[in-house]
Design an enzyme around this catalytic site. Structure first.
Site: not given
Length: 417
Positions: A363, A278
């Site tokens: 990611d 996040e």
């Protein structure tokens, strides 16, 4: 028959046919791979879990197809079959053509569509989610949420709509530009108010009390250069067993929120990895980019509305008799625009393509700040907890998915690891 009517009907039929065809592809693809776990996940997911996820996807997709078909019928009923014209005539017989009439017309159409959608929401929550073990919501809480949502919508939405209607009446041919400014300010205000004012109306938010996990998170935030107004745990389990984590707020009002269900299923290192993902969105300024893109698209849409609202063929082609420049016509323009434009929506595939790109970037950032294997493990657990299918149809995914398929995403993380 007006030319625009033919264009609208053709676009609606094409859109509906394409959506149903893509959904049928998803059904066939998921069903065809239901009885075998993909090799990549054979050591992580057992066959029963894989079949459970496949059956969940099949049930949701079938319900979505029915909802889509009913929505198309309702759209035609409100436009070409005279539904909106009839509602407007009934209200004109009772109300003077002023702002009260405009708000009543908008509210009536919203009420009609909400009542039609209600059985689908109830079936989704209390049959589909219940059948697959996800529902924890009572019928009372369902209607309590609906009532709260209605009140919040009225308190926030009515002044916004009234402001737009006032601008349409008094700001001249460039009213849409002023309306865009109001819209931007409203959305930025919501980003600030949502974490501390709106969200607590529906859920409880408690500060994270696990000191060990709190230290891990603070260390991650520090080395990532991210400041927030706190880490909170939300009581998501009172509605569903699905797990999630998210950032909310804007500027100095940013908060980190974990569902309590997520805290129960992941280890501290996995939670740290999910948080790092996040944080990757903020590191790459994805949130800011999406806000800018949303504002740019909304400017174009409002400019189009400003033009269409002055075209007689726009109203007549959608089954409504206009009164250009007359009181009460602006509400008709708003309703017709927001009913018809989704039929011509070409932004979804592009938006989802960009979203999947952002997920890969987030990611990659997470893998640079934590162990990529922890994020892989967390993703597998989240897929199991949320019954996400491992075998979606590639074309369906390319059009509708905002996140990359699990297999591709995990393969990407394994390379980074």
């Amino acid at each position: 028959m007006p030319i625009f009517t033919l264009v609208f009907v053709a676009a609606l039929l094409l859109s509906l046919a394409a959506s149903l065809w893509l959904a049928s592809r998803q059904l066939r693809h998921v069903a065809a791979h239901r009885n075998a776990v993909p090799t990549q996940f054979s050591s992580k997911v057992d066959l029963a879990q894989h079949q459970h996820a496949a059956d969940y996807m099949l049930a949701k997709t079938r319900l979505g197809m029915l909802n889509l078909a009913v929505g198309a019928v309702v759209l035609v009923g409100l436009t070409l079959l005279g539904g909106l014209e009839g509602i407007a005539a009934a209200l004109r017989a009772q109300l003077a053509p002023d702002y009260v009439y405009d708000l009543a017309l908008l509210g009536s159409v919203l009420l009609v569509t909400s009542v039609i959608d209600l059985p689908f929401s109830l079936y989704s929550q209390f049959r589909v989610e219940e059948r697959f073990g996800f529902n924890r919501m009572t019928l009372g809480l369902f209607f309590e949420d609906m009532l709260k949502g209605l009140l919040v919508g009225l308190i926030l939405g009515a002044p916004l709509v009234l402001a737009v209607l006032c601008l349409m009446n008094s700001a001249g041919c460039l009213w849409w530009l002023w309306a865009w400014g109001v819209w931007m300010g409203f959305n930025l205000l919501l980003l600030v108010l949502y974490p501390t004012v709106i969200a607590p109306i529906f859920n409880k938010f408690e500060p994270l009390i696990d000191e060990g996990l709190k230290q891990r998170i603070e260390s991650l935030l520090q080395r990532s250069g991210f400041a927030s107004k706190g880490v909170f745990v939300m009581d998501g389990s009172k509605r569903s067993s699905h797990g999630n984590a998210y950032f909310t707020g804007f500027g100095a009002a940013k908060r980190i929120v974990f569902f309590d269900t997520l805290m129960q299923s992941l280890t501290p290192s996995e939670i740290e990895a999910v948080l790092a993902h996040e944080l990757g969105h903020f590191h790459h300024k994805h949130v800011t980019k999406r806000i800018i893109a949303t504002f740019a698209v909304s400017l174009g849409m409002l400019a189009m509305l400003g033009w269409l609202s002055q075209q007689v063929w726009f109203y007549v082609g959608l089954g409504v008799t206009p009164a250009l420049g007359g009181a009460g016509n602006n509400a008709l323009a708003l309703i017709l625009f927001f009913l018809a434009m989704p039929v011509f929506n070409f932004f979804t595939p592009l938006s989802n393509l960009l979203s999947r790109k952002h997920e890969f970037e987030a990611d990659s950032f997470a893998a640079s700040q934590t162990d990529a294997h922890d994020l892989i493990s967390a993703l597998v657990k989240l897929m199991q907890d949320n019954a996400s299918t491992l075998t979606p149809d590639p074309l369906y995914t390319a059009i509708y998915a905002s996140h990359p398929p699990a297999a591709i995403r995990i393969a990407h993380l394994e390379k980074l690891a």
